[in-house]
Design a protein around this motif. Sequence first.
Motif, PDB file in Angstrom:
ATOM      1  N   TYR A 104       0.820  -1.205   0.000  1.00 54.73           N
ATOM      2  CA  TYR A 104       0.000   0.000   0.000  1.00 54.73           C
ATOM      3  C   TYR A 104       0.848   1.247   0.000  1.00 54.73           C
ATOM      4  O   TYR A 104       0.535   2.218  -0.638  1.00 54.73           O
ATOM      5  N   ILE A 154      18.436  -5.586   5.929  1.00 53.05           N
ATOM      6  CA  ILE A 154      18.092  -7.016   5.843  1.00 53.05           C
ATOM      7  C   ILE A 154      16.685  -7.125   5.269  1.00 53.05           C
ATOM      8  O   ILE A 154      15.717  -6.691   5.899  1.00 53.05           O
ATOM      9  N   GLY A 155      16.593  -7.654   4.061  1.00 52.98           N
ATOM     10  CA  GLY A 155      15.322  -7.723   3.334  1.00 52.98           C
ATOM     11  C   GLY A 155      15.236  -6.558   2.370  1.00 52.98           C
ATOM     12  O   GLY A 155      15.042  -5.412   2.786  1.00 52.98           O
ATOM     13  N   ARG A 158      10.001  -4.450  -1.140  1.00 53.51           N
ATOM     14  CA  ARG A 158       9.462  -3.112  -1.420  1.00 53.51           C
ATOM     15  C   ARG A 158       9.902  -2.080  -0.387  1.00 53.51           C
ATOM     16  O   ARG A 158      10.388  -0.995  -0.743  1.00 53.51           O
ATOM     17  N   GLY A 160      12.312  -2.391   2.014  1.00 51.84           N
ATOM     18  CA  GLY A 160      13.774  -2.332   2.093  1.00 51.84           C
ATOM     19  C   GLY A 160      14.346  -1.445   0.996  1.00 51.84           C
ATOM     20  O   GLY A 160      15.244  -0.633   1.240  1.00 51.84           O
ATOM     21  N   PRO A 207      10.298 -10.464   6.186  1.00 56.34           N
ATOM     22  CA  PRO A 207       9.135 -10.959   6.934  1.00 56.34           C
ATOM     23  C   PRO A 207       9.545 -11.844   8.100  1.00 56.34           C
ATOM     24  O   PRO A 207      10.677 -12.349   8.134  1.00 56.34           O
ATOM     25  N   GLU A 211      12.310 -19.251   9.971  1.00 56.60           N
ATOM     26  CA  GLU A 211      13.746 -19.080   9.700  1.00 56.60           C
ATOM     27  C   GLU A 211      14.275 -17.746  10.228  1.00 56.60           C
ATOM     28  O   GLU A 211      15.404 -17.655  10.710  1.00 56.60           O
ATOM     29  N   THR A 233      11.262  -1.991  11.857  1.00 60.99           N
ATOM     30  CA  THR A 233       9.883  -1.607  11.518  1.00 60.99           C
ATOM     31  C   THR A 233       9.173  -2.794  10.868  1.00 60.99           C
ATOM     32  O   THR A 233       8.130  -2.621  10.250  1.00 60.99           O
ATOM     33  N   SER A 234       9.744  -3.994  11.021  1.00 63.53           N
ATOM     34  CA  SER A 234       9.187  -5.135  10.282  1.00 63.53           C
ATOM     35  C   SER A 234       8.260  -5.975  11.172  1.00 63.53           C
ATOM     36  O   SER A 234       7.044  -5.791  11.144  1.00 63.53           O
ATOM     37  N   ASP A 259       9.544  -0.111  16.025  1.00 64.88           N
ATOM     38  CA  ASP A 259       8.125   0.161  15.764  1.00 64.88           C
ATOM     39  C   ASP A 259       7.285  -1.082  16.034  1.00 64.88           C
ATOM     40  O   ASP A 259       6.064  -1.035  15.965  1.00 64.88           O
TER      41      ASP A 259
HETATM   42  P1  NAI Z   1       8.472  -7.776   0.555  1.00 61.34           P
HETATM   43  O1  NAI Z   1       7.859  -9.128   0.438  1.00 61.34           O
HETATM   44  O2  NAI Z   1       8.375  -6.828  -0.581  1.00 61.34           O
HETATM   45  O3  NAI Z   1      10.038  -7.945   0.899  1.00 61.34           O
HETATM   46  C1  NAI Z   1      10.518  -8.836   1.847  1.00 61.34           C
HETATM   47  C2  NAI Z   1      11.943  -9.198   1.451  1.00 61.34           C
HETATM   48  O4  NAI Z   1      12.497 -10.009   2.485  1.00 61.34           O
HETATM   49  C3  NAI Z   1      12.041  -9.999   0.147  1.00 61.34           C
HETATM   50  O5  NAI Z   1      13.019  -9.434  -0.701  1.00 61.34           O
HETATM   51  C4  NAI Z   1      12.432 -11.399   0.615  1.00 61.34           C
HETATM   52  O6  NAI Z   1      13.248 -12.095  -0.338  1.00 61.34           O
HETATM   53  C5  NAI Z   1      13.218 -11.080   1.875  1.00 61.34           C
HETATM   54  N1  NAI Z   1      13.325 -12.184   2.803  1.00 61.34           N
HETATM   55  C6  NAI Z   1      12.431 -13.163   3.065  1.00 61.34           C
HETATM   56  N2  NAI Z   1      12.906 -13.988   4.035  1.00 61.34           N
HETATM   57  C7  NAI Z   1      14.117 -13.495   4.381  1.00 61.34           C
HETATM   58  C8  NAI Z   1      15.101 -13.885   5.328  1.00 61.34           C
HETATM   59  N3  NAI Z   1      14.918 -14.965   6.102  1.00 61.34           N
HETATM   60  N4  NAI Z   1      16.229 -13.153   5.417  1.00 61.34           N
HETATM   61  C9  NAI Z   1      16.423 -12.073   4.639  1.00 61.34           C
HETATM   62  N5  NAI Z   1      15.524 -11.638   3.722  1.00 61.34           N
HETATM   63  C10 NAI Z   1      14.391 -12.349   3.605  1.00 61.34           C
HETATM   64  O7  NAI Z   1       7.864  -7.159   1.882  1.00 61.34           O
HETATM   65  P2  NAI Z   1       7.736  -5.610   2.257  1.00 61.34           P
HETATM   66  O8  NAI Z   1       6.472  -5.054   1.686  1.00 61.34           O
HETATM   67  O9  NAI Z   1       9.012  -4.931   1.959  1.00 61.34           O
HETATM   68  O10 NAI Z   1       7.509  -5.700   3.834  1.00 61.34           O
HETATM   69  C11 NAI Z   1       8.550  -6.143   4.700  1.00 61.34           C
HETATM   70  C12 NAI Z   1       7.978  -6.368   6.072  1.00 61.34           C
HETATM   71  O11 NAI Z   1       7.599  -5.103   6.635  1.00 61.34           O
HETATM   72  C13 NAI Z   1       6.682  -7.188   6.124  1.00 61.34           C
HETATM   73  O12 NAI Z   1       6.968  -8.573   6.190  1.00 61.34           O
HETATM   74  C14 NAI Z   1       5.998  -6.701   7.370  1.00 61.34           C
HETATM   75  O13 NAI Z   1       6.347  -7.587   8.412  1.00 61.34           O
HETATM   76  C15 NAI Z   1       6.619  -5.344   7.634  1.00 61.34           C
HETATM   77  N6  NAI Z   1       5.642  -4.248   7.607  1.00 61.34           N
HETATM   78  C16 NAI Z   1       5.580  -3.404   8.685  1.00 61.34           C
HETATM   79  C17 NAI Z   1       4.676  -2.350   8.703  1.00 61.34           C
HETATM   80  C18 NAI Z   1       4.615  -1.377   9.842  1.00 61.34           C
HETATM   81  O14 NAI Z   1       3.625  -0.639   9.970  1.00 61.34           O
HETATM   82  N7  NAI Z   1       5.620  -1.304  10.692  1.00 61.34           N
HETATM   83  C19 NAI Z   1       3.724  -2.151   7.596  1.00 61.34           C
HETATM   84  C20 NAI Z   1       3.923  -3.061   6.485  1.00 61.34           C
HETATM   85  C21 NAI Z   1       4.841  -4.088   6.520  1.00 61.34           C
END
Ligand code: NAI
Length: 348
Positions: A104, A154-155, A158, A160, A207, A211, A233-234, A259
């Motif tokens: 979003y 790390i990660g 989107r 990251g 995420p 693991e 913030t994850s 966060d």
């Molecule tokens: P995304 O799916 O676009 O990116 C996640 C990245 O992490 C991918 O590149 C994936 O390959 C990598 N990944 C997966 N497992 C891994 C591991 N074990 N070690 C290293 N990298 C790994 O997800 P996006 O949209 O960037 O969101 C990331 C996280 O942010 C979400 O999982 C969610 O937990 C958190 N989030 C927090 C919010 C908040 O309000 N604080 C709001 C939205 C998301």
Amino acid sequence: MNKDTIRVAFFDAKPYDLTSFAPLEQTTPLRFKFFDTRLTPDTAGLAAGCDAVCVFVNDTVNAEVIDALCRMGIRLIVLRCAGYNNVDLQAAYGRIHVAHVPAYSPNAVAEHAMAMLLTSVRRIHKAYNRTREFNFALKDLVGFNLHGKTVGVIGTGRIGRAFIDICRGFGMKILAYDKFPAEIPDVEYVDTDRLFAESDVISLHCPLTEESRHMIGKDAIEKMKKGVVIVNTSRGGLIDAEALLAGIKSRKVGAACLDVYEEESDIFFEDNSGHILDDDVLARLISMPNVILTSHQGFLTSDALAAIAEATAGNILAYFGDRPIPNELCYRCGNLENCKKKKNEKCF
Ligand code: NAI
């Protein structure tokens, strides 16, 4: 399956949800039943008579809840968030469709991560409180420049990448670790040992999975630079909070910007100011001058809330319009090799 009215049981509704979702009733067949309470095995019955349920990060969507929803004839769960670690996707598979909002506003979360980082390294949280009391002393407010420092991300999905773009603008050197490295300008992918050893700032954007749980624990912190700033913030479970507290007490960790917190579900999003906090680790972390904690608000911008409402409505309307759900999730989608879904199909 086209319906005149689609009734949606909306759990854990907050005032800002009503502002962004209620107007959809004017322009779509969606009709919301807003509940303050979270979805749990005890509250699942509130969804009786509805066609779908809408949930957030701290609702419980385990096998028991899924069974209860299925018994009521509900066939769709929509998450109004990206993370879905609170949903038992395996229990849902073949019985109830699940969709989320994957992207979003990655910028909302990335900007919050940088806001916390800047607040911490420039001591804004302390200065703000001081000047309100007309205390203009600069004692203990010495920060450090981000320019020229190394950030370990790390990660690199989107959020990251959005964070990397911001760090690039600050003139930082960028190291990254991801299970699936990509080609990103000015970013060097390294293993976690090197990332821990060389980073002045470490920001988590992957995420929470079995693991990744506690990927920042005692061993990882031992490998880090003295004075490292850790930004999360994850998801809280990425960090072993007791190990982080020990790292802060030993002065190994210079600061933490959080966060999210592993045990946040019974605490965050509510006003607990009149209560005694039972969680001693959280209370101790909050008491530290070099810990900044926000209550899972990375997503909380008007831009992101509007995008969440629009994408959630899109998921519901697609399902009830007999179209593929744009952001459907299934446990096989998390393991791409076994996902049977073809483009423009439902997961099952
Ligand atoms: P995304 O799916 O676009 O990116 C996640 C990245 O992490 C991918 O590149 C994936 O390959 C990598 N990944 C997966 N497992 C891994 C591991 N074990 N070690 C290293 N990298 C790994 O997800 P996006 O949209 O960037 O969101 C990331 C996280 O942010 C979400 O999982 C969610 O937990 C958190 N989030 C927090 C919010 C908040 O309000 N604080 C709001 C939205 C998301």
